[in-house]
Structures are given as C-alpha cells and as structure tokens.
Design a protein around this motif. Sequence first.
Motif, PDB file in Angstrom:
ATOM      1  N   ILE A  28      20.968   5.763  29.693  1.00 19.50           N
ATOM      2  CA  ILE A  28      21.770   6.136  28.525  1.00 19.50           C
ATOM      3  C   ILE A  28      23.179   5.587  28.706  1.00 19.50           C
ATOM      4  O   ILE A  28      23.833   5.846  29.718  1.00 19.50           O
ATOM      5  N   ASP A  34      28.435   6.198  19.077  1.00 14.50           N
ATOM      6  CA  ASP A  34      27.229   6.982  19.376  1.00 14.50           C
ATOM      7  C   ASP A  34      27.581   8.449  19.577  1.00 14.50           C
ATOM      8  O   ASP A  34      26.894   9.349  19.062  1.00 14.50           O
ATOM      9  N   GLU A 286      16.868   8.525  18.757  1.00 14.79           N
ATOM     10  CA  GLU A 286      17.097   7.195  18.192  1.00 14.79           C
ATOM     11  C   GLU A 286      18.477   6.667  18.571  1.00 14.79           C
ATOM     12  O   GLU A 286      18.643   5.492  18.905  1.00 14.79           O
ATOM     13  N   VAL A 287      19.490   7.539  18.537  1.00 12.46           N
ATOM     14  CA  VAL A 287      20.850   7.102  18.852  1.00 12.46           C
ATOM     15  C   VAL A 287      20.955   6.652  20.308  1.00 12.46           C
ATOM     16  O   VAL A 287      21.587   5.635  20.618  1.00 12.46           O
ATOM     17  N   VAL A 288      20.343   7.403  21.226  1.00 11.50           N
ATOM     18  CA  VAL A 288      20.416   7.030  22.644  1.00 11.50           C
ATOM     19  C   VAL A 288      19.422   5.936  22.997  1.00 11.50           C
ATOM     20  O   VAL A 288      19.382   5.460  24.136  1.00 11.50           O
ATOM     21  N   ASN A 289      18.586   5.559  22.027  1.00 14.16           N
ATOM     22  CA  ASN A 289      17.622   4.463  22.190  1.00 14.16           C
ATOM     23  C   ASN A 289      16.566   4.775  23.244  1.00 14.16           C
ATOM     24  O   ASN A 289      16.206   3.932  24.059  1.00 14.16           O
ATOM     25  N   LEU A 290      16.072   6.013  23.215  1.00 12.78           N
ATOM     26  CA  LEU A 290      14.962   6.413  24.060  1.00 12.78           C
ATOM     27  C   LEU A 290      13.832   6.922  23.173  1.00 12.78           C
ATOM     28  O   LEU A 290      14.073   7.682  22.227  1.00 12.78           O
ATOM     29  N   THR A 291      12.615   6.529  23.478  1.00 12.74           N
ATOM     30  CA  THR A 291      11.472   6.988  22.695  1.00 12.74           C
ATOM     31  C   THR A 291      11.328   8.500  22.838  1.00 12.74           C
ATOM     32  O   THR A 291      11.326   9.020  23.954  1.00 12.74           O
TER      33      THR A 291
END
Length: 535
Positions: A28, A34, A286-291
Amino acid sequence: MTDGSARPDDSFHVFDTTLRDGAQREGINLTVADKLTIARYLDDFGVGYIEGGWPGANPRDTEFFARARAELDLKHAQLVAFGATRRAGGSAADDPQLAALLDSGAPVVTLVAKSHDRHVELALRTTLAENLEMVRDSVSHLKAQGRRVFIDCEHFFDGYRANRDYALDVVRAAHQAGADVVVLCDTNGGMLPGSVREIVADVLAATGARLGIHAQDDTGCAVANTLAAVDAGATHVQCTANGYGERVGNANLFPVVGALEIKYDRRVLPPGKLAEMTRISHAIAEVVNLTPSTHQPYVGFSAFAHKAGLHASAIKVDPDLYQHIDPELVGNTMRMLVSDMAGRASIELKGRELGYDLSSDRALAGRVVARVKEQELQGYTYEAADASFELLLRDEVFGRPSEFFTLESWRTISEQTPDGAGANEATVKLWAKGERMIATGEGNGPVDALDKALRAALERIYPQLAHLELADYKVRILEGQHGTGSRTRVLIESTDGTGSWSTVGVADNVVAASWVALQDAYTYSLLKAGVTPED
C-alpha cells in the motif's frame, strides 16, 4: 474540516487508523489524494474518528492535514493527528513535534507512549520516572491548547506481563493528566481473547481510566481481542478498513462494527450507515489497489454464498437456517453457487436469482442439475461463471440454445521469429442472420486475435456489441494424465460499461477453450442488450 458537532454519541468510539497504521501494509502506497478519498469514504460510513497520519514526520502527512482543512467537509468524523510524547529531557511547550501536531489543525491528537519498562530503558534510553513525566507533560500541554487527547500505550500487554505496576503507572499518568482515552495496544499481536479480557478488566478496576483497544492480528485474533476488550469495559476501538496494516494487519473495521451493531445491539454508526458497509469496504479496496478479499466476513463476495445442496434445501425454506444475519443489513447479498454439489433446491434458488421460476417444474430442474453435473465432470465450473450458467439454464427452459450465430470454423496462426518479433492472426467463418461471414483479426496473442476477428464479423449486424469489452482472462490447467495435453479451463470476464459477467470454456487446448468462453460472452452480451435470436 468538521468541528465534531455532528459526531456520534461520545459514549463509544469507533476510531479508524487506515490512513496511518493501515498504510503500513506491504503493497500500500497512498498519495495525499488517496488519503483524502478514503477519509471521505470513512466519514460517509460514519466512524467517529479518522487518524490521518503523523504531521511533521513526513511531507505527505503534513500536506494531507493542510489539504484536509481546505477540502474535507466531514459530516460524522473528527480528524486525528498522530504523534509521540515529547522528547526525554525537554519540555512539551518547546517540543517541535508537538507543535506540528497543533499546527495540523486536527481537533484530536493521539500520542504514542511507551508502557513497557524495557522499551523505555532500551528504546527511549531514559528512566521510568522520566517517561511518566513525558506522558504527563505532553498530555497536559495539548489539553491546555484545547485538544482532545488519546494515548496509545505501545506494547501495553507485553509490558503488563513484564511489569504490571509500571504499565498501570503509565495509564494513571495519562489519565490524571487529562487524557480522554487510554488505549491499550497489542503492538506485537500476540494476545488471545481470554487474556485480553482479564487484563483490560484489571486495568479498568485499578485505574478508573477510560480505556480503548488497539489489536494487531498476528495470532488471527485481532477482531476477537477487540470484542473481548469491549466485553471487559473498553469503550474505544481502533481498527483499519479491511484489516490493512503492518505484517498481517490490524483489527478489521467491518467485522468489529458489524458485531457491535448487530450482535451487541450497540449503535456505533449513524442511522442507515450499516447498510453501506459492503460498498465502503470495496470502494476503499479500489483506492488502495488491492483486490477485495472474497471471503471477508460480512462484506466479502462469498460471505453469504451457498454451495452445498443440503444448505440450499434449508435456505429455500428459511434463509436464516444457514445465515447468521440477513446480508442486506450490511449491503451484501445471498448467492447460490452452482456446482456438482447442487441439488434441485440450489438450482431453483439460483434460477429465481436470475429471474426464472423452476419451482413448478421438477423435471426441468432435474435436467438442469444433471447437465451441470455432467459439465463439471468435463472440467466446467459455474461458481464464477453465472453468465454461462444462465445460458445453460435458458437452453433447458426454452428447449433450444440461444444462438445468434453458427460457427463454420475458426483458426489461429502464431508466428515467432528468432529476434523475438511475432504476430498473431485469427480467421473466423460463421453464419448470422442468413449471411456467411469471413473475418480476420490481429492481436497480442491468439485469443486476442480471435476476439477481434469475431467482433469484426458480427459488429455490422449486431451494433450492440460495440460496447463489449473483455475485462479479465484466467486460465487453469486441469488435472490430467497427458502433461501439456491436459484439458484447459478458461474464465473470461466481460463488461459493457454498465455491468460485468463471466463465462467459462473447457477444451483440450487454451485457444479452443477460449473460443467456447468467447461465444458465451458474445451471446450473453446480446441477450443483455435485449436482442433475441429471432431478431
């Protein structure tokens, strides 16, 4: 930035530290934008406090608080600045780090303080008495400046076991200096619920301070430890969205809030906000770009998914028989998974979910069950391919396949040269609306080329396909006896900009399996657009 007048009842605090502690998770890396976006989501959810970071410690957090003053209009939460007690041998009034906390403009400050005697002597390199004075001086100074002050007693539980008397002295020093909450931190994450409950009860009885809990998840017990502390009298819980945090993470905000609201019947969110939980969880992911974790309690995609036929039979009578809550309470939905474990009840419930009533036709439901079991023997799976299952179901309901085109043949050519250059070309020959069509396509690989050829053939007579895009592609080599000749399963996720769906194909090679999944994807797209095979 809100003045806090709209915050929930002060008798219990839900405190989120995603922007500080959660951001320490490997993988992260939050920008200031963000952090502002996540803060808005958390405020929309209704948490009482949002810890924004450590102003003065790094430029990003300093900028965050500066922009927060101008850009955040918090409706429910108060913003919290994080820092440490003053330096040993100095004074709080002259400490630059405490000055940065005040300059942040945050109405609440969290100070981390040492509560383990060995950490005081080895990490701070000061005396136990001076550490107590650092706590008193720092809290008193910030309170005199009109700030609410929370004290995070770092390594408290380990310190309590090593030297109970000193750990309690740290709590008393903070409490007597005016700290609004003293937070007991399981910094190493090694505690278990029974011990947490006993220690929190003892600290409460011995000090009279208002207590909070901050639990790391190294034993997998962070949520349980948090609730155990609440059972013992803690009225302040520190969590992170989706359990993000250093090492294996922190107490997960969503299961903690779900338990407090539903199991404890304690109102910790503004009215109506609990139903936003699933949306908020996924939006932050979605914001932290983790599924998003599909198996996360309450908010996971699979949290209320049922596969076993025995479960389905019971759920058909009463959903509560195999669900601990109504998923709609937290904004989630029940899902019926179709697999070789399915019975008639599973198929009927899944059919109802898709808009088909099979309850009056046992023979039809039986045919669907039999076909699913037969297909899964060949390597198909419909758990993650609802669109392919719906096409199968339509075949049985209407007694014929949903066909918009008939394949004559397809082929792909892949060319590779010694210098690493390559080309992929596909040709499809098919019939649609009485016309024979031949089209070619070039792509990054044979499957991409096949998709472009199929699109080139069909878009003229089916302009609805212009919005179709392939969003994801997964390949699985199935168990077999033939090595590289084993059967292959392909899952394709497609979207038209308004929704997404998944299709599955199985064959002896990856391109053939992809063709089966592509056919289903195009067919489902046309059905979804309102086109019928007879048009």
